[in-house]
Design an enzyme around this catalytic site. Structure first.
Site, mmCIF file in Angstrom:
data_model
loop_
_atom_site.group_PDB
_atom_site.id
_atom_site.type_symbol
_atom_site.label_atom_id
_atom_site.label_comp_id
_atom_site.label_asym_id
_atom_site.label_seq_id
_atom_site.Cartn_x
_atom_site.Cartn_y
_atom_site.Cartn_z
ATOM 1 C CB SER A 62 -0.918 0.014 1.226
ATOM 2 O OG SER A 62 -1.849 -1.035 1.178
ATOM 3 C CB ALA A 63 0.049 4.722 -1.013
#
Length: 218
Positions: A62-63
């Site tokens: 994920s970011a």
């Protein structure tokens, strides 16, 4: 959601997440600063960009702003000595951060269904300070179906789910400790990040936090 907290190095990335008011927990920031994201992505990736990165096998990490957001929502349930489950642990990055937050007296379990990612994440975690927790048996990554959680380690003060479930998995709700919290993306095409709180009497309260886009929980 795009926060654009990119850094030219890891310290700058963490600092930018704090400056933007996304990484609001000092404890989470301290733990995150000790786990270099570069160790958990392929050599061709952009580890300090505030964006998801492909890690193979149809999975992504994920970011950083999403990891930070989830850590901030769970921080009060990640105190030393507490127990945490990371479902869809993937790269192992957040599992390592969670492990450092609950510490040597806590227990951290990552659950991932892709064998290659389990092996790769264990190798990466061992290159960080969280590796000592693995040596002590306080942190482990399990090959298992994330929707079923990991009953052997339950109940958990905190559960983080890193992939979107079509509906809220009953097994994960059951494994959440009374007084605990789960953060999970729910939905198919349209997804919401949902906070699930289990009150001390066992009552479940759900709150939609923000709209998100995650890979599906398979």
């Amino acid at each position: 959601m795009s926060w654009h907290c990119h850094g030219t190095n890891y310290a700058e990335l963490v600092s930018n997440l704090q400056k933007r008011g996304i990484l609001t927990s000092p404890e989470a920031a301290s733990a995150m600063s000790k786990v270099d994201r570069k160790l958990f992505v392929p050599p061709t990736a952009l580890p300090y960009n505030d964006s998801p990165q492909v890690i193979g096998f149809g999975a992504t990490i994920s970011a950083p702003h999403m990891h930070s957001y989830c850590l901030s929502l769970l921080a009060d349930y990640l105190k030393p000595g507490m127990s945490v489950l990371d479902v869809g642990s993937g790269s192992g990055y957040l599992t390592a951060v969670l492990g450092l937050m609950v510490g040597e007296t806590g227990r951290t379990v990552g659950v991932e269904h892709i064998p290659e990612l389990v092996d790769r994440s264990i190798d990466a975690i061992k290159q960080t300070p969280a590796g000592s927790l693995m040596d002590m048996g306080r942190l482990e990554v399990i090959l298992a179906d994330g929707k079923l959680g990991y009953k052997e380690g339950a109940p958990y003060n905190a559960i983080h789910v890193g992939a979107a479930a079509a509906v809220l998995p009953a097994a994960l709700v059951e494994q959440l400790k009374p007084g605990g919290r789960m953060v999970i993306p729910v939905g198919t095409m349209a997804q919401d990040l949902v906070i699930v709180d289990k009150l001390l009497d066992g009552t479940i309260k759900k709150k939609i936090e923000i709209g998100v886009r995650y890979v599906p929980l398979i």
